[in-house]
Motif scaffolding. Structure first.
Motif, mmCIF file in Angstrom:
data_model
loop_
_atom_site.group_PDB
_atom_site.id
_atom_site.type_symbol
_atom_site.label_atom_id
_atom_site.label_comp_id
_atom_site.label_asym_id
_atom_site.label_seq_id
_atom_site.Cartn_x
_atom_site.Cartn_y
_atom_site.Cartn_z
ATOM 1 N N THR A 181 33.725 2.945 -16.664
ATOM 2 C CA THR A 181 34.176 4.330 -16.990
ATOM 3 C C THR A 181 34.596 4.557 -18.318
ATOM 4 O O THR A 181 35.296 3.528 -19.016
ATOM 5 C CB THR A 181 35.136 4.798 -15.969
ATOM 6 N N ASN A 183 37.152 6.173 -18.835
ATOM 7 C CA ASN A 183 38.611 5.885 -18.661
ATOM 8 C C ASN A 183 39.176 4.363 -18.620
ATOM 9 O O ASN A 183 40.125 4.177 -18.924
ATOM 10 C CB ASN A 183 39.101 6.810 -17.412
ATOM 11 N N TYR A 214 25.433 4.966 -11.009
ATOM 12 C CA TYR A 214 26.329 5.829 -12.050
ATOM 13 C C TYR A 214 25.784 5.643 -13.433
ATOM 14 O O TYR A 214 26.404 6.065 -14.435
ATOM 15 C CB TYR A 214 27.753 5.335 -11.937
ATOM 16 N N ALA A 217 25.612 8.815 -15.123
ATOM 17 C CA ALA A 217 26.848 9.938 -14.947
ATOM 18 C C ALA A 217 27.501 9.919 -16.495
ATOM 19 O O ALA A 217 27.612 9.032 -17.033
ATOM 20 C CB ALA A 217 27.693 9.088 -13.919
ATOM 21 N N THR A 219 30.478 10.098 -16.995
ATOM 22 C CA THR A 219 31.470 9.376 -16.948
ATOM 23 C C THR A 219 31.388 7.900 -17.410
ATOM 24 O O THR A 219 32.408 7.170 -17.521
ATOM 25 C CB THR A 219 32.211 9.596 -15.739
ATOM 26 N N THR A 220 30.017 7.535 -17.222
ATOM 27 C CA THR A 220 29.872 6.219 -17.531
ATOM 28 C C THR A 220 29.638 5.927 -19.124
ATOM 29 O O THR A 220 28.978 6.681 -19.734
ATOM 30 C CB THR A 220 28.472 5.784 -16.698
ATOM 31 N N SER B 111 39.916 13.599 -16.136
ATOM 32 C CA SER B 111 38.532 13.667 -16.252
ATOM 33 C C SER B 111 38.547 14.257 -17.875
ATOM 34 O O SER B 111 37.183 14.124 -18.394
ATOM 35 C CB SER B 111 38.000 14.674 -15.425
ATOM 36 N N HIS B 166 37.580 7.113 -12.329
ATOM 37 C CA HIS B 166 36.805 8.180 -12.209
ATOM 38 C C HIS B 166 35.631 8.211 -12.567
ATOM 39 O O HIS B 166 35.167 8.082 -13.831
ATOM 40 C CB HIS B 166 37.755 9.341 -13.212
ATOM 41 N N ARG B 167 34.496 8.176 -11.831
ATOM 42 C CA ARG B 167 33.296 8.025 -11.990
ATOM 43 C C ARG B 167 32.377 9.419 -11.777
ATOM 44 O O ARG B 167 31.285 9.565 -11.889
ATOM 45 C CB ARG B 167 32.651 7.221 -10.812
ATOM 46 N N GLY B 168 33.197 10.550 -11.511
ATOM 47 C CA GLY B 168 32.387 11.791 -11.450
ATOM 48 C C GLY B 168 31.787 12.129 -10.246
ATOM 49 O O GLY B 168 30.600 12.719 -10.172
ATOM 50 N N ILE B 169 31.920 11.497 -9.043
ATOM 51 C CA ILE B 169 31.318 11.444 -7.750
ATOM 52 C C ILE B 169 31.300 12.938 -7.404
ATOM 53 O O ILE B 169 29.971 13.291 -6.941
ATOM 54 C CB ILE B 169 31.923 10.700 -6.652
ATOM 55 N N MET B 172 28.458 14.664 -9.305
ATOM 56 C CA MET B 172 27.304 14.173 -8.905
ATOM 57 C C MET B 172 26.690 14.643 -7.457
ATOM 58 O O MET B 172 25.533 14.861 -7.159
ATOM 59 C CB MET B 172 27.040 12.681 -8.856
#
Lengths: 259, 488
Positions: A181, A183, A214, A217, A219-220, B111, B166-169, B172
């Motif tokens: 991620t 983060n 992911y 995504a 966030t990745t 986020s 945090h993967r943003g599920i 998604m």
């Protein structure tokens, strides 16, 4: 004290598995290396591709399916849905790890033989002792838990000189779980920078190998600069036998010559 | 005027039927219910500029839903009902809505911005020192940042910063369902896959995506969830033993946990129950009488070994001395902060989604008479739940005649449009709450997952107050909360 001894002697017993060198005991319904049939698929059919949650299946030239186990979640939906029965999963081939991304791609009628470490330097340095710093970077805890399981007496990876360590200063390899991620990217970078060289990178599970579910995504993030993966271990999560076998092959130890 | 819509678990209502209150009415209605102690906060979130509150009424076995329109801000609920504090921080972070008067507004999962870089509660004084740990911890565990403010060995306050996972599920899942949806749900917290898929399946069924499950499919869900609970509780008790250096139980439980994971794998090929539960009667599992008998025999073999390992721990005064009176969370604190699940019950809260909002085939789970709120209580709750889980599991397995013969994926229908559906289950950590809001086209406009850890992380902070810093590992382990389930 006596109670603990009594427990060990008369109830709990010796429980470390015989794997390796004996074959691991795999569950019913285990889905291992995909087996793809060679016959060309009907021109209009793309059901496997439409079903696959991670886009692991693609059609190569001549409408032959190829399956990237680095993206695969091993859900088996493609095998279930294929009208031609062109895709199935081996119930016994648990040896899925590879040193390159290409080795992870299953194609029709392949004669699959997992590679053993050829790099003499790795065999010399890591062959009998591999200290691993695990980093969860967006992992869902399943890969982490099943890596931890190798530490239990049932698998006892310590007997092969494999150990999870706390400090990156003590580590030969970093084992990454999760898609990395945004983060966690900086922390991963700092950890890697703190490791003495030479050191290696292990990507454990489909998220770490390819981004998995992911991959797209926002966030990745990517792997931090300067890191490239030396061992890919597919699975969601990889079965402990798959992971242990991959680590041993990375060290240059064949399953037959473990002791 | 109706202040709330009242709905049962695994049902849906039309959005149009939901009360729309003014901000003042909304605030008053919600606070009245929560402060009276008759309900607890299940969820609190926004879609656009509409605030939604979902309260759980255990006595009525129902959820109370209400909503209101707001602008950029509204008067915070936290000062009057602290159980909202984390939800309001989430709201501020995710929706940029300001709960005015919130005592400590800061992100919960970063986020945006850099994780961990935020204000910390910093007491001043000459003899104080600060200990910062993480995001990467010593063991093989998920990342989070812990800041201890200490006076000597004593922890004055612990602040926990999450968000690294945090993967943003949630983002998604919005716009779904699609071919990824079920897999995202299963990996939201990868040690809670069976419970999460049960909650999702309940939502799918409530929205007409799949027919209601047969008795056999319901039984399979309970089998999968109880196996998940057992495996995790066994692992946690072993890990607690390990943290107080009581190695026999730590070693034995590490292996025994694997036996239960392998039981799950024997049903679906995956140790974490992936693909095992699906909406309706679809399932990746074969559970017939032969398979059931195999599991019954397997449990008969393993259960005495588990009892033996746990008896060793609970008969060792030197180990128990480390667990007793360590990391106490009082009943009042747990109630005010909205604690749930194992930790909630250990602090004498009477709650269990299996009783409070019945689902699957659960009927009356006996109340656990443990309530000292310390590490010991959290261990004893797990031990007692293990007994109950085995009972339920064997009951189900003995009742198996023939079921779920690997029904191939029947395509799901599109969800009922303009609706809100709820699915709530008691996962092994505590209640796992899912809610789906659909738009006019029958797509998820919002899909909410509230992991039990979302409620309980702050309880861990409270457990550390006044505690020696060296007791952090056992306190942490006694909660064993999910980072990814929180960070989503």
């Amino acid at each position: 004290m006596l109670d603990a001894l009594r427990s060990r002697l008369f109830c709990q017993g010796f429980r470390t598995g015989k794997f390796p060198p004996a074959a691991p005991s795999l569950p019913d319904g285990f889905r291992g290396r995909p087996i793809l049939s060679g016959g060309a698929c009907p021109a209009t059919c793309a059901r496997c591709m439409e079903t696959c949650p991670t886009g692991a299946i693609v059609m190569t030239e001549g409408k032959r399916p190829s399956l990237d186990t680095g993206k695969c979640l091993f859900c088996g939906k493609c095998a279930q849905i294929c009208p031609e029965k062109a895709v199935s999963f081996s119930a016994t081939e648990y040896r899925l790890g590879g040193f390159t991304r290409e080795e992870l791609i299953a194609v029709p009628e392949e004669s699959y033989l997992p590679a053993i470490q050829k790099d003499e330097a790795i065999r010399k340095i890591a062959g009998r002792s591999l200290k691993i710093r695990q980093i969860s970077a967006g992992g869902c805890a399943a890969c982490e838990l099943d890596f931890n399981v190798l530490n239990t007496l049932a698998w006892d990876m310590g007997r092969f000189g494999i150990q999870a360590v706390a400090s990156p200063r003590h580590a030969d390899a970093v084992l990454i779980t999760g898609p990395v991620t945004h983060n966690m990217q900086l922390a991963l970078q700092k950890c890697y920078d703190a490791m003495p060289h030479p050191c290696w990178v292990i990507a454990c599970g489909s998220c770490a190998v390819s981004g998995g579910l992911y991959a797209d995504a926002p966030t990745t993030a990517r792997l931090p600069e300067g890191m490239h993966v030396d061992l890919f271990v597919p699975g969601c999560p990889p079965h402990p036998a798959t992971l242990l076998e991959a680590l041993l092959r990375f060290m240059g130890r064949t399953p037959e010559a473990q002791a | 005027m109706n202040l709330f819509s009242v709905i049962k678990n695994q049902t849906s209502i039309r959005r149009a039927d939901l009360p729309r209150l003014s901000v003042e009415e909304f605030r008053q209605a919600v606070l009245d219910k929560v402060q009276s102690g008759s309900t607890r906060v299940m969820d609190f979130f926004a879609e656009g500029r509409t605030l939604y509150a979902v309260l759980g009424d255990a006595n009525a076995h129902a959820f109370l839903l209400t909503s209101c329109e707001i602008n950029q801000e509204y008067p915070s609920l936290t000062a009057d009902a602290p159980a909202f504090h984390w939800f309001e921080r989430e709201l501020w972070e995710q929706n940029h809505i300001r709960p005015v008067g919130h005592p400590f507004l800061k992100p919960i999962r970063f986020s945006e911005g850099v994780p961990g870089v935020t204000n910390y509660f910093t007491p001043a004084g000459d003899n104080l020192h600060e200990v910062a740990v993480g995001p990467i911890h010593a063991g093989v565990i998920e990342p989070g940042h812990f800041r201890f403010q200490c006076l000597g060995e004593t922890v004055l306050n612990l602040e926990i910063e999450l968000g690294y996972q945090h993967r943003g599920i949630a983002a998604m899942l919005a716009g779904g369902p699609d071919r990824k949806t079920e897999f995202l749900i299963e990996t939201a917290a990868g040690d809670t896959s069976a419970a999460a898929m049960t909650a999702y399946s309940m939502i799918a069924e409530a929205l007409g995506m799949a027919p209601l499950p047969t008795a056999g499919a319901l039984r399979l869900r309970r089998v999968a969830m109880e196996l998940e609970r057992i495996a995790n509780h066994v692992g946690d008790l072993g890990a607690l033993a390990g943290d107080v250096a009581f190695l026999p139980t730590a070693s034995f439980c590490g292996r025994i946990r694997g036996e239960y994971l392998n039981m799950t794998a024997s049903l679906c090929g995956n140790r974490f129950g992936r693909n095992l539960i699906r909406p309706g009667d679809r399932s990746g599992a074969v559970l017939d009488a032969k398979q059931a008998q195999k599991l019954i025999d397997w449990i008969a073999r393993i259960k005495p070994e588990l009892d033996n390992a746990l008896t060793l721990l609970f008969d060792a005064p030197s180990a128990l001395d480390r667990l007793e009176n360590t990391g106490v969370v009082s009943t009042e604190t747990a109630r005010l902060l909205g604690g749930v699940g194992v930790a909630g019950r250990a602090s004498a809260l009477v709650l269990d989604a299996r009783n409070d909002f019945p689902f699957a085939t659960y009927r009356k789970i006996p109340r656990i008479e443990v309530g000292s709120g310390d590490v010991m209580a959290r261990a004893l709750v797990r031990r007692s739940e293990l007994e109950e889980s085995h009972k339920l599991l064997l009951e189900d397995l003995r009742a198996v005649e023939n079921m779920t013969e690997n029904v191939p994926d029947a395509p799901l229908k599109s969800p009922q449009p303009d609706s809100i559906a709820i699915g709530c289950v008691e996962a092994w950590r505590g209640e796992l709450f899912h809610a789906a809001l659909t738009d006019g086209q029958g797509k998820f406009s919002t899909y909410r997952i509230v992991d039990p850890s979302f409620h309980n992380w702050y309880l861990l902070s409270m457990a550390l107050r006044g505690e020696e810093i060296s007791n952090f590992p056992i306190c942490n382990k006694s909660f064993n909360l999910s980072y990814c389930g929180h960070d989503l």
